[in-house]
Design a protein around this motif. Structure first.
Motif, PDB file in Angstrom:
ATOM      1  N   ILE A 161      42.523 -17.484  -4.382  1.00 49.60           N
ATOM      2  CA  ILE A 161      43.042 -16.161  -4.016  1.00 49.60           C
ATOM      3  C   ILE A 161      44.309 -16.370  -3.210  1.00 49.60           C
ATOM      4  N   ARG A 162      45.325 -15.541  -3.486  1.00 52.49           N
ATOM      5  CA  ARG A 162      46.582 -15.657  -2.741  1.00 52.49           C
ATOM      6  C   ARG A 162      47.107 -14.280  -2.399  1.00 52.49           C
ATOM      7  N   PHE A 163      47.609 -14.132  -1.177  1.00 57.54           N
ATOM      8  CA  PHE A 163      48.357 -12.930  -0.799  1.00 57.54           C
ATOM      9  C   PHE A 163      49.298 -13.290   0.339  1.00 57.54           C
ATOM     10  N   CYS A 164      50.286 -12.443   0.561  1.00 53.73           N
ATOM     11  CA  CYS A 164      51.308 -12.727   1.571  1.00 53.73           C
ATOM     12  C   CYS A 164      50.719 -12.610   2.972  1.00 53.73           C
ATOM     13  N   SER A 165      51.133 -13.497   3.837  1.00 49.43           N
ATOM     14  CA  SER A 165      50.590 -13.499   5.195  1.00 49.43           C
ATOM     15  C   SER A 165      51.034 -12.275   5.997  1.00 49.43           C
ATOM     16  N   VAL A 166      52.118 -11.616   5.587  1.00 56.50           N
ATOM     17  CA  VAL A 166      52.595 -10.415   6.308  1.00 56.50           C
ATOM     18  C   VAL A 166      52.140  -9.137   5.624  1.00 56.50           C
ATOM     19  N   ASP A 167      51.320  -9.263   4.600  1.00 52.09           N
ATOM     20  CA  ASP A 167      50.881  -8.108   3.812  1.00 52.09           C
ATOM     21  C   ASP A 167      49.577  -7.568   4.402  1.00 52.09           C
ATOM     22  N   SER A 168      49.673  -6.685   5.368  1.00 52.34           N
ATOM     23  CA  SER A 168      48.485  -6.157   6.033  1.00 52.34           C
ATOM     24  C   SER A 168      47.692  -5.218   5.138  1.00 52.34           C
ATOM     25  N   GLY A 169      48.300  -4.764   4.029  1.00 51.39           N
ATOM     26  CA  GLY A 169      47.598  -3.887   3.095  1.00 51.39           C
ATOM     27  C   GLY A 169      47.041  -4.601   1.889  1.00 51.39           C
ATOM     28  N   LEU A 170      47.190  -5.908   1.842  1.00 50.81           N
ATOM     29  CA  LEU A 170      46.664  -6.736   0.751  1.00 50.81           C
ATOM     30  C   LEU A 170      47.147  -6.274  -0.629  1.00 50.81           C
ATOM     31  N   HIS A 171      48.349  -5.705  -0.696  1.00 55.89           N
ATOM     32  CA  HIS A 171      48.884  -5.274  -1.986  1.00 55.89           C
ATOM     33  C   HIS A 171      49.239  -6.462  -2.874  1.00 55.89           C
ATOM     34  N   SER A 172      49.580  -7.592  -2.270  1.00 54.00           N
ATOM     35  CA  SER A 172      50.015  -8.764  -3.039  1.00 54.00           C
ATOM     36  C   SER A 172      48.847  -9.655  -3.450  1.00 54.00           C
TER      37      SER A 172
ATOM     38  N   SER B 266      55.504 -11.110  -8.147  1.00 53.38           N
ATOM     39  CA  SER B 266      54.639 -12.157  -7.599  1.00 53.38           C
ATOM     40  C   SER B 266      55.413 -13.328  -7.008  1.00 53.38           C
ATOM     41  N   SER B 267      56.702 -13.339  -7.169  1.00 50.39           N
ATOM     42  CA  SER B 267      57.457 -14.531  -6.776  1.00 50.39           C
ATOM     43  C   SER B 267      57.717 -14.598  -5.284  1.00 50.39           C
ATOM     44  N   GLY B 268      57.613 -13.476  -4.608  1.00 48.69           N
ATOM     45  CA  GLY B 268      57.899 -13.500  -3.187  1.00 48.69           C
ATOM     46  C   GLY B 268      56.934 -12.642  -2.412  1.00 48.69           C
ATOM     47  N   CYS B 269      57.286 -12.334  -1.162  1.00 52.06           N
ATOM     48  CA  CYS B 269      56.402 -11.533  -0.312  1.00 52.06           C
ATOM     49  C   CYS B 269      57.034 -10.191   0.036  1.00 52.06           C
ATOM     50  N   GLU B 270      57.901  -9.700  -0.849  1.00 60.91           N
ATOM     51  CA  GLU B 270      58.462  -8.380  -0.622  1.00 60.91           C
ATOM     52  C   GLU B 270      57.425  -7.365  -1.089  1.00 60.91           C
ATOM     53  N   VAL B 271      56.614  -6.898  -0.166  1.00 59.30           N
ATOM     54  CA  VAL B 271      55.469  -6.070  -0.511  1.00 59.30           C
ATOM     55  C   VAL B 271      55.917  -4.657  -0.836  1.00 59.30           C
ATOM     56  N   ARG B 272      55.450  -4.162  -1.988  1.00 62.78           N
ATOM     57  CA  ARG B 272      55.724  -2.779  -2.374  1.00 62.78           C
ATOM     58  C   ARG B 272      54.413  -2.015  -2.389  1.00 62.78           C
ATOM     59  N   SER B 273      54.466  -0.763  -1.985  1.00 62.55           N
ATOM     60  CA  SER B 273      53.243   0.027  -1.869  1.00 62.55           C
ATOM     61  C   SER B 273      52.618   0.328  -3.223  1.00 62.55           C
ATOM     62  N   ASP B 274      53.427   0.239  -4.315  1.00 63.96           N
ATOM     63  CA  ASP B 274      52.860   0.543  -5.623  1.00 63.96           C
ATOM     64  C   ASP B 274      52.230  -0.681  -6.281  1.00 63.96           C
ATOM     65  N   GLU B 275      52.295  -1.835  -5.612  1.00 65.05           N
ATOM     66  CA  GLU B 275      51.632  -3.011  -6.154  1.00 65.05           C
ATOM     67  C   GLU B 275      50.133  -2.929  -5.891  1.00 65.05           C
ATOM     68  N   TYR B 276      49.368  -3.604  -6.686  1.00 61.15           N
ATOM     69  CA  TYR B 276      47.926  -3.583  -6.501  1.00 61.15           C
ATOM     70  C   TYR B 276      47.361  -4.929  -6.918  1.00 61.15           C
ATOM     71  N   ARG B 277      46.109  -5.120  -6.576  1.00 64.71           N
ATOM     72  CA  ARG B 277      45.484  -6.431  -6.735  1.00 64.71           C
ATOM     73  C   ARG B 277      45.190  -6.732  -8.201  1.00 64.71           C
ATOM     74  N   THR B 278      45.380  -8.004  -8.589  1.00 68.56           N
ATOM     75  CA  THR B 278      45.183  -8.383  -9.992  1.00 68.56           C
ATOM     76  C   THR B 278      44.439  -9.708 -10.090  1.00 68.56           C
ATOM     77  N   GLU B 279      43.921  -9.941 -11.272  1.00 70.46           N
ATOM     78  CA  GLU B 279      43.187 -11.161 -11.582  1.00 70.46           C
ATOM     79  C   GLU B 279      43.797 -11.800 -12.827  1.00 70.46           C
ATOM     80  N   PHE B 280      43.989 -13.128 -12.779  1.00 71.34           N
ATOM     81  CA  PHE B 280      44.509 -13.866 -13.927  1.00 71.34           C
ATOM     82  C   PHE B 280      43.352 -14.604 -14.595  1.00 71.34           C
TER      83      PHE B 280
END
Length: 765
Positions: A280-291, A407-421
């Motif tokens: 599992i991966r998400f950005c460390s500054v992403d408090s909303g877990l959008h990434s 997915s390449s960076g940590c520029e979090v957008r509110s319209d992003e959502y969690r995904t599975e590969f």
């Protein structure tokens, strides 16, 4: 320093799995020359009252989180300097965390519970403090402020980290951190704030209390009396209807550059019975877990059977993981840089439709940059889907939505959502199947020179050190029984670059301090194995044992030269005509340095005569050569092995002249099957013997020096045939065996009798 120990069956399997290929004829010599895995070592250790779950290190003190206790040890000899009792505690439905419930002890509904340490963390941002989270009080934590003058003091300043949420729903509890079913907690300082990243195993027992979350990020309040969620998107939960059928086990958590990572074992899909490993991966500054993203990881063993066909074996469930830098050799082999983070994992194969591991393990290394590249490459492909265990199959994210994301960076957008590969990132077992008969339960690594060294633990309580390399087949240079309990996945490596570097290993109630520079050299029983140990162990050969330089007073210590050792030879005699294949068992045949085996300079002599070496069948423990002819009998000839640097001698070989002096019986029926006994001398010399009568084989029953027994073959007519004996290239012929007509029975007398004994006469003609 050592004492013998009894090996369990699984340990014997491990020993023979890790040693080089052995042949049945020389197995005893192989075992005698291999590492002594029975050795016992006197190592600093501490045994707690209860099982240990977590261990952390801070300023020369070791902190242990155990059931109902927190211990403080000094880091020199692991002596206890302090302890703090955390349980058992009385829990009551009407009692909040941090409340004293002792007055409710006699009320119904009160239960005494052991406090299992689920997380133990060090925070140095506000104060030096130890944070301990237990299985009781809804998974809340305590912080122990460590005075600068005495960091072992965990008793004087203890604060409960719970603040009742008066203005919100009672089920909203950011201070309820850990699950008694399993948890991984990662602490990280970001922009003057302390964030806790938590992965929890939950099931239906938590349905009545929605305070625990599957995965979450929360911030430590500046008042340090608890936590807060920054948004209502700061946590994700497995849906209630899937919590019992879709358990998620969090194995490891780590931070690398801008990302937070969790490693889990879970079912492949909601409906699948099979399990696999995910990262599992998400950005460390992403408090909303959008990434938030998930992807399968696979450690595989491939076996090439044909040019266009390979068999792939998947080790599907992660047992333990460790993240560190690679040494120069491994970095080059796996395409990494010296400063890259590498995820090392020990994987096992599970029982069918289960997450329970079998005794089959593999070790894989995943450069984190490759993990990120893989996420980025497949992000817009067809192998992306929504996380149905979090959303359900009919959620808007799972239905008629295009799965596009950055997915390449940590520029979090509110319209992003969690995904599975769904495509797995695969790596190949670094040890090429060496551990496929053992369950590895622990791994940590360190660097010595250009080498990467792995500390490995097993379910049977063994500890091993081995060089990690994709070229060649490294075998452990340390392998001993540490305890009867499995080695825990919790491991600490401290001061790896210093002479005093060590690792802390937990087994049940015990923690042991093991030096990184090896445990001495005496467990190496052969010269070639001694000299093949990694250079930092500093082992050399002195007379007949492996020691460090200061332990060899005679000055004959070497790290370059190995002389051969002969353990046994068979057969011990050959016929004068020769042709016998001689097997010489021992060790250090062919100079073996840095795992290189070379027989180019090895010669075998019988006295002054050469024995022709068969290179294709010879190993470092076994030599095969063909004996030449001799003119006369000769006893106690010296067998001499030379490798160009020295010789070894063995004086029990003889040239003999096999003879047959008599046979019995001299005749038998033409249908054959008569047990024929040949008497003589030296009948067991050489490798093979063949007895024939009339060109047909007399089937051997037994062989000794003076007697051969065989069953005569059938013949078509009654006549005489010579008996021929062939031993390797020797041919002997003597006497004749007469075939006669088969006997015929035409009457039996008497034809009836009492139940008791009676003599029956067979009347033949």
């Amino acid at each position: 320093m050592k004492a013998p120990a009894v090996l369990a069956p699984g340990i014997l399997v491990l020993l023979f799995t890790l040693v080089q290929k052995s042949y049945g004829e020389c197995r005893e010599a192989l075992v005698k020359s291999e590492m002594n895995v029975n050795m016992k070592y006197q190592l600093p250790n501490f045994t707690a009252e209860t099982p240990i779950q977590n261990v952390v290190l801070h300023k020369h003190h070791i902190y242990l989180g155990a059931v109902n206790y927190i211990y403080v040890l000094n880091d020199k000899d692991l002596q206890k300097v302090a302890e703090y009792k955390t349980g058992p505690v009385l829990e009551h439905p009407d009692c909040f965390p941090c409340q004293d419930c002792s007055h409710k002890a006699n009320l119904s509904g009160g239960v005494w519970k052991d406090n299992i340490n689920m997380a133990l963390l060090i925070d140095t941002y506000y104060d030096d403090q130890l944070i301990s989270c237990g299985s009781v009080h809804r998974g809340t934590c305590q912080r122990h402020v460590l005075p600068p003058s005495n960091t072992a003091d965990i008793l004087s300043k203890v604060h409960c980290m719970y603040s009742p949420q008066a203005d919100e729903e009672s089920s909203h509890c950011p201070d309820c951190v850990v699950s008694a079913l399993g948890t991984k907690v990662l602490i990280s300082e970001k922009g003057r704030f302390i964030n806790f990243f938590v992965g929890n195993t939950i099931n239906s027992s938590y349905l009545t209390d929605h305070s625990l979350h599957s995965i979450s990020v929360r911030r430590l309040k500046e008042t340090q009396d608890g936590f807060k969620f920054l948004t209502d998107q700061s946590y994700i939960d497995v849906l209630p209807e899937f919590r019992d059928s879709y358990p998620i086990k969090y194995i490891h958590a780590f931070e690398s550059n801008r990302f937070i990572y969790f490693l889990t074992v879970q079912r492949e899909t909601l409906d699948a019975q099979t399990f696999h490993t995910r990262i599992i991966r998400f950005c460390s500054v992403d408090s909303g877990l959008h990434s938030y993203m998930e992807m399968p990881l696979e450690c595989i063993l491939t076996e090439k059977r044909r040019k266009r066909s390979t068999r792939e074996e998947v080790f599907n469930i992660l047992q333990a993981a460790y993240v560190s830098k690679p040494g120069a050799h491994l970095a080059k082999q796996i395409g990494a840089n010296l400063n890259d983070d590498i995820l090392y994992g020990v994987f096992a194969q599970s029982k069918p439709d289960s997450a329970e591991p079998m005794n089959r393990s593999a070790v894989c290394a995943f450069p984190i940059k490759y993990v990120n590249e893989f996420f980025n490459k497949i992000v817009n492909k067809n192998n992306v889907r929504c996380l149905q265990h979090f959303y359900g199959p009919n959620h808007e994210h799972c239905f008629n939505r295009t799965l596009l994301r950055n997915s390449s960076g940590c520029e979090v957008r509110s319209d992003e959502y969690r995904t599975e590969f769904t495509t797995a990132l695969q790596r190949v077992d670094l040890f090429m199947g060496q551990f496929n008969q053992v369950l590895l339960t622990s791994i940590s690594t360190f660097i010595k020179g250009d080498l990467t060294i792995a500390n490995l633990g097993t379910s049977e309580g063994r500890f091993m050190q081995v060089v990690v390399s994709r070229s060649g087949s490294s075998t452990p240079h340390v392998n001993f029984r540490l305890d009867s309990h499995p080695v825990s996945s919790e491991a600490i490596v401290e001061h790896p670059l210093n002479q005093n570097g060590y690792t802390l290993v937990v087994t049940g109630k015990k923690v042991t301090k093991i030096p990184l520079n090896g445990l001495g050299c005496e467990h190496f029983q052969s010269c070639s194995q001694c000299l093949s140990a990694p250079p930092f162990v500093q082992c050399g050969w002195c007379h007949d044992k492996c020691v460090q330089l200061e332990e060899c007073p005679s000055g004959t210590w070497t790290q370059e030269i190995c002389l051969p050792t002969i353990y046994e030879v068979f057969p011990t005699s050959a016929p004068l005509e020769g042709g016998t294949m001689l097997t010489v068992c021992g060790w250090d045949f062919g100079f073996r340095r840095n795992n290189k085996f070379d027989l180019k300079k090895t010669r075998v002599f019988l006295g002054n005569e050469s024995c022709t070496l068969t290179l294709s069948e010879s190993t470092t423990n076994m030599l095969k050569c063909t004996v030449g002819p001799a003119v006369n009998e000769h006893f106690n000839i010296s067998i001499i092995i030379s490798n160009g640097r020295g010789t070894a001698q063995y004086s029990t070989f003889s040239y003999v002249d096999p003879v047959i002096t008599s046979i019995f019986p001299s005749y038998g029926p033409k249908t054959g099957g008569t047990l024929l006994t040949l008497t003589g001398k030296y009948l067991n010399s050489g490798n093979s013997r063949h007895i024939s009568i009339g060109g047909k084989t007399c089937t051997l029953k037994s062989v000794s020096d003076s007697i051969l027994e065989c069953y005569t073959p059938a013949q078509t007519i009654p006549t005489e045939f010579p008996i021929k004996l062939k031993i390797d290239l020797a041919n002997r012929e003597m006497n004749s065996f007469s075939y006669q007509e088969d006997p015929i029975v035409y009457a039996i007398h008497p034809t009836k009798s009492f139940i008791r004994h009676v003599t029956i006469a067979l009347i033949q003609r």
